[in-house]
Design a protein around this motif. Structure first.
Motif, mmCIF file in Angstrom:
data_model
loop_
_atom_site.group_PDB
_atom_site.id
_atom_site.type_symbol
_atom_site.label_atom_id
_atom_site.label_comp_id
_atom_site.label_asym_id
_atom_site.label_seq_id
_atom_site.Cartn_x
_atom_site.Cartn_y
_atom_site.Cartn_z
ATOM 1 N N ALA A 12 35.700 54.467 60.703
ATOM 2 C CA ALA A 12 34.950 53.271 60.319
ATOM 3 C C ALA A 12 35.067 52.255 61.454
ATOM 4 O O ALA A 12 36.081 51.584 61.588
ATOM 5 C CB ALA A 12 35.499 52.685 59.023
ATOM 6 N N THR A 13 34.034 52.184 62.278
ATOM 7 C CA THR A 13 34.076 51.239 63.396
ATOM 8 C C THR A 13 33.811 49.820 62.919
ATOM 9 O O THR A 13 34.188 48.867 63.586
ATOM 10 C CB THR A 13 33.049 51.620 64.471
ATOM 11 N N LYS A 14 33.181 49.692 61.765
ATOM 12 C CA LYS A 14 32.971 48.381 61.161
ATOM 13 C C LYS A 14 33.721 48.356 59.838
ATOM 14 O O LYS A 14 33.590 49.266 59.024
ATOM 15 C CB LYS A 14 31.486 48.128 60.912
ATOM 16 N N ARG A 15 34.523 47.302 59.630
ATOM 17 C CA ARG A 15 35.339 47.184 58.427
ATOM 18 C C ARG A 15 35.331 45.757 57.915
ATOM 19 O O ARG A 15 35.076 44.824 58.663
ATOM 20 C CB ARG A 15 36.802 47.502 58.713
ATOM 21 N N VAL A 16 35.703 45.600 56.665
ATOM 22 C CA VAL A 16 35.948 44.279 56.116
ATOM 23 C C VAL A 16 37.101 43.663 56.908
ATOM 24 O O VAL A 16 38.067 44.356 57.261
ATOM 25 C CB VAL A 16 36.306 44.394 54.615
ATOM 26 N N SER A 34 38.017 65.243 44.586
ATOM 27 C CA SER A 34 38.384 64.683 45.889
ATOM 28 C C SER A 34 38.143 63.182 45.870
ATOM 29 O O SER A 34 37.369 62.670 45.062
ATOM 30 C CB SER A 34 37.601 65.348 47.016
ATOM 31 N N LEU A 35 38.842 62.473 46.741
ATOM 32 C CA LEU A 35 38.672 61.037 46.874
ATOM 33 C C LEU A 35 38.964 60.630 48.301
ATOM 34 O O LEU A 35 39.559 61.388 49.067
ATOM 35 C CB LEU A 35 39.574 60.281 45.896
ATOM 36 N N ILE A 36 38.517 59.439 48.650
ATOM 37 C CA ILE A 36 38.828 58.859 49.947
ATOM 38 C C ILE A 36 39.980 57.894 49.735
ATOM 39 O O ILE A 36 39.909 57.014 48.869
ATOM 40 C CB ILE A 36 37.621 58.099 50.546
ATOM 41 N N ALA A 37 41.054 58.066 50.489
ATOM 42 C CA ALA A 37 42.231 57.214 50.364
ATOM 43 C C ALA A 37 42.543 56.584 51.711
ATOM 44 O O ALA A 37 42.329 57.202 52.757
ATOM 45 C CB ALA A 37 43.423 58.026 49.871
ATOM 46 N N PHE A 38 43.059 55.367 51.675
ATOM 47 C CA PHE A 38 43.427 54.670 52.900
ATOM 48 C C PHE A 38 44.837 55.095 53.296
ATOM 49 O O PHE A 38 45.732 55.203 52.452
ATOM 50 C CB PHE A 38 43.362 53.157 52.677
ATOM 51 N N THR A 56 47.720 48.829 41.911
ATOM 52 C CA THR A 56 48.938 49.119 42.677
ATOM 53 C C THR A 56 48.609 49.257 44.159
ATOM 54 O O THR A 56 49.294 48.702 45.015
ATOM 55 C CB THR A 56 49.612 50.402 42.165
ATOM 56 N N ALA A 57 47.548 49.981 44.468
ATOM 57 C CA ALA A 57 47.132 50.148 45.865
ATOM 58 C C ALA A 57 46.685 48.820 46.454
ATOM 59 O O ALA A 57 47.080 48.448 47.559
ATOM 60 C CB ALA A 57 46.007 51.171 45.957
ATOM 61 N N ALA A 58 45.864 48.091 45.731
ATOM 62 C CA ALA A 58 45.323 46.822 46.220
ATOM 63 C C ALA A 58 46.428 45.796 46.443
ATOM 64 O O ALA A 58 46.427 45.065 47.438
ATOM 65 C CB ALA A 58 44.287 46.286 45.248
ATOM 66 N N PRO A 67 39.710 45.257 49.476
ATOM 67 C CA PRO A 67 38.995 46.132 48.544
ATOM 68 C C PRO A 67 39.283 47.621 48.744
ATOM 69 O O PRO A 67 38.404 48.412 49.078
ATOM 70 C CB PRO A 67 37.528 45.810 48.840
ATOM 71 N N ILE A 68 40.530 48.005 48.519
ATOM 72 C CA ILE A 68 40.921 49.414 48.618
ATOM 73 C C ILE A 68 41.596 49.789 47.307
ATOM 74 O O ILE A 68 42.486 49.087 46.847
ATOM 75 C CB ILE A 68 41.881 49.632 49.810
ATOM 76 N N ASP A 69 41.147 50.884 46.694
ATOM 77 C CA ASP A 69 41.736 51.262 45.413
ATOM 78 C C ASP A 69 42.422 52.627 45.429
ATOM 79 O O ASP A 69 42.795 53.139 44.389
ATOM 80 C CB ASP A 69 40.704 51.190 44.301
#
Length: 85
Positions: A12-16, A34-38, A56-58, A67-69
């Protein structure tokens, strides 16, 4: 918590603005979804990981302002084999 295996990486070259350094990884869960995780740990493809989701993640990433869940919180080592009787 969710246990799964890293199967891909997304750039992700552009991010919040407030998202810290890290990667977005695709994780295949043990249940088949499947999911996308940070990831802030530097995990790679094929690694078994442990993920927390939701508030918990946020909260770990700035008190809910980011905004990451789904967040990878650990890379799992091989479990010792159970002793046979």
């Amino acid at each position: 918590m969710i246990r799964g295996k890293v199967v891909g990486r997304y750039w992700a070259t552009k991010r919040v603005e407030h998202i810290p350094a890290g990667a977005f990884l695709e994780v295949q869960s043990e249940g088949g979804g499947s999911l996308i995780a940070f990831d802030v740990l530097g995990c790679g493809e094929g690694e078994e990981v442990l993920i927390v989701t939701g508030s918990t993640a946020a909260s770990w990433l700035g008190g809910g302002k980011i905004p990451i869940d789904a967040l990878i919180i650990g890379s799992l080592d091989d479990l010792p084999k159970a002793k046979s009787k």
